[in-house]
Design an enzyme around this catalytic site. Structure first.
Site, short mmCIF file in Angstrom:
data_model
loop_
_atom_site.label_atom_id
_atom_site.label_comp_id
_atom_site.label_asym_id
_atom_site.label_seq_id
_atom_site.Cartn_x
_atom_site.Cartn_y
_atom_site.Cartn_z
N HIS A 177 2.23 6.78 81.12
CA HIS A 177 2.83 8.03 81.60
C HIS A 177 2.26 8.41 82.96
O HIS A 177 2.99 8.85 83.85
CB HIS A 177 2.53 9.19 80.62
CG HIS A 177 3.04 8.99 79.23
ND1 HIS A 177 2.24 9.03 78.12
CD2 HIS A 177 4.30 8.74 78.77
CE1 HIS A 177 2.97 8.83 77.03
NE2 HIS A 177 4.21 8.65 77.40
N LYS A 193 8.81 14.09 65.57
CA LYS A 193 7.56 13.38 65.32
C LYS A 193 6.51 14.42 64.96
O LYS A 193 6.49 15.51 65.54
CB LYS A 193 7.10 12.67 66.60
CG LYS A 193 8.07 11.64 67.14
CD LYS A 193 7.54 11.04 68.43
CE LYS A 193 8.52 10.07 69.05
NZ LYS A 193 8.09 9.58 70.36
N SER A 203 2.13 5.99 72.93
CA SER A 203 1.15 6.93 72.41
C SER A 203 0.72 6.53 71.00
O SER A 203 -0.45 6.62 70.65
CB SER A 203 1.73 8.34 72.39
OG SER A 203 2.06 8.72 73.70
N ARG A 224 10.08 0.73 79.82
CA ARG A 224 9.01 -0.26 79.62
C ARG A 224 9.56 -1.66 79.39
O ARG A 224 9.00 -2.63 79.83
CB ARG A 224 8.14 0.15 78.42
CG ARG A 224 7.31 1.37 78.69
CD ARG A 224 6.77 1.96 77.42
NE ARG A 224 7.88 2.33 76.54
CZ ARG A 224 7.75 2.70 75.29
NH1 ARG A 224 6.56 2.74 74.76
NH2 ARG A 224 8.79 3.05 74.58
N1 COA Z 1 4.20 4.43 79.33
C1 COA Z 1 3.67 4.43 78.09
N2 COA Z 1 4.32 4.89 77.02
C2 COA Z 1 5.55 5.38 77.22
C3 COA Z 1 6.17 5.40 78.47
C4 COA Z 1 5.43 4.89 79.56
N3 COA Z 1 5.94 4.88 80.78
N4 COA Z 1 7.40 5.91 78.33
C5 COA Z 1 7.53 6.22 77.05
N5 COA Z 1 6.42 5.90 76.39
C6 COA Z 1 6.18 6.02 74.95
C7 COA Z 1 5.97 7.42 74.50
O1 COA Z 1 4.61 7.76 74.51
C8 COA Z 1 6.52 7.38 73.12
O2 COA Z 1 5.54 6.82 72.27
P1 COA Z 1 5.45 7.24 70.74
O3 COA Z 1 6.77 6.93 70.15
O4 COA Z 1 4.36 6.38 70.27
O5 COA Z 1 5.14 8.71 70.73
C9 COA Z 1 7.65 6.38 73.17
O6 COA Z 1 7.33 5.58 74.27
C10 COA Z 1 9.00 6.98 73.35
O7 COA Z 1 9.01 7.71 74.55
P2 COA Z 1 10.26 8.61 74.95
O8 COA Z 1 11.52 7.86 74.71
O9 COA Z 1 10.01 9.18 76.28
O10 COA Z 1 10.22 9.69 73.83
P3 COA Z 1 9.38 10.97 73.73
O11 COA Z 1 9.33 11.31 72.31
O12 COA Z 1 8.08 10.89 74.43
O13 COA Z 1 10.28 12.05 74.53
C11 COA Z 1 12.29 13.34 75.02
C12 COA Z 1 11.64 12.21 74.22
C13 COA Z 1 11.43 14.59 75.05
C14 COA Z 1 12.49 12.88 76.45
C15 COA Z 1 13.64 13.57 74.34
O14 COA Z 1 13.47 13.62 72.94
C16 COA Z 1 14.32 14.86 74.76
O15 COA Z 1 14.82 14.98 75.85
N6 COA Z 1 14.31 15.85 73.83
C17 COA Z 1 14.90 17.18 74.07
C18 COA Z 1 16.22 17.34 73.30
C19 COA Z 1 17.32 16.77 74.10
O16 COA Z 1 17.71 17.29 75.12
N7 COA Z 1 17.80 15.61 73.62
C20 COA Z 1 18.76 14.84 74.32
C21 COA Z 1 20.10 15.33 74.02
S1 COA Z 1 21.12 14.00 74.25
#
Ligand code: COA
Length: 159
Positions: free
Chosen positions: A18, A42, A129, A91
């Site tokens: 991140h 989660k 994470s 990724r």
């Molecule tokens: N480096 C390391 N890890 C990364 C990464 C990076 N560059 N990018 C993503 N990850 C990891 C995250 O830590 C996460 O790990 P985990 O599953 O072990 O917790 C995983 O990859 C998934 O990441 P991401 O897809 O970014 O999901 P998130 O849960 O961190 O965030 C939101 C998701 C917040 C962006 C998304 O749910 C959202 O926008 N929610 C709001 C509701 C909404 O508007 N939804 C969309 C309507 S269509």
């Protein structure tokens, strides 16, 4: 008009992956909001306040970012803070399908907000994470996965 972006995630906790995305995208914008999701499906290990504090410590040297929390739709908070760009890190190909779906849904919800994908640094392409939590919980060293400034706080919570 200022050029504002938003980088959303759960950040439970933030990792070097991140932070790499934050460090590389912040210079491209006047301001970058790092937005921590509240009420995720989660079950988070760190509270929203703890996640914000960890991000704050890890990004203390970047002066054009602000860390906020949000609930509800990402496009709504993007609009509220004046962000026209959503930054997402990719990724691996396996991230693509889900991210593509979210980008299209967000575009449908608010056509004024663009999603930009940034490829991760190869060193972080396998990182998540959950992986960091699993390694720490089982007594493994997480120093190569999280910034030094927050390593101890993460480990304390998990050991
Ligand atoms: N480096 C390391 N890890 C990364 C990464 C990076 N560059 N990018 C993503 N990850 C990891 C995250 O830590 C996460 O790990 P985990 O599953 O072990 O917790 C995983 O990859 C998934 O990441 P991401 O897809 O970014 O999901 P998130 O849960 O961190 O965030 C939101 C998701 C917040 C962006 C998304 O749910 C959202 O926008 N929610 C709001 C509701 C909404 O508007 N939804 C969309 C309507 S269509």
């Amino acid at each position: 008009m200022s050029n504002i972006a938003i980088y959303p995630g759960s950040f439970d906790p933030c990792t070097n992956g991140h932070l790499d995305i934050i460090a590389r995208s912040a210079p491209l914008f006047d301001k970058l909001y790092v937005a921590v999701l509240k009420n995720s499906d989660k079950k988070p290990l760190f509270s929203v306040d703890e996640r914000i504090a960890l991000l704050g410590k890890a990004t203390a040297e970047i002066d054009n970012i602000e860390i906020i929390s949000f609930g509800g739709l990402l496009v709504n908070i993007a609009e509220q803070v004046g962000a026209r760009v959503i930054i997402k890190g990719l990724r691996a190909m396996s991230d693509f399908e889900y991210e593509f779906q979210m980008a299209l849904a967000n575009k449908g919800l608010n056509p004024n907000v663009e999603t930009l994908f940034m490829t991760t640094n190869t060193d972080n392409s396998f990182l998540s994470s959950s992986l960091v939590k699993e390694i720490a919980r089982n007594g493994g060293k997480i120093s190569q996965f999280v910034p030094e400034a927050i390593e101890e706080e993460i480990a304390k919570k998990l050991y």
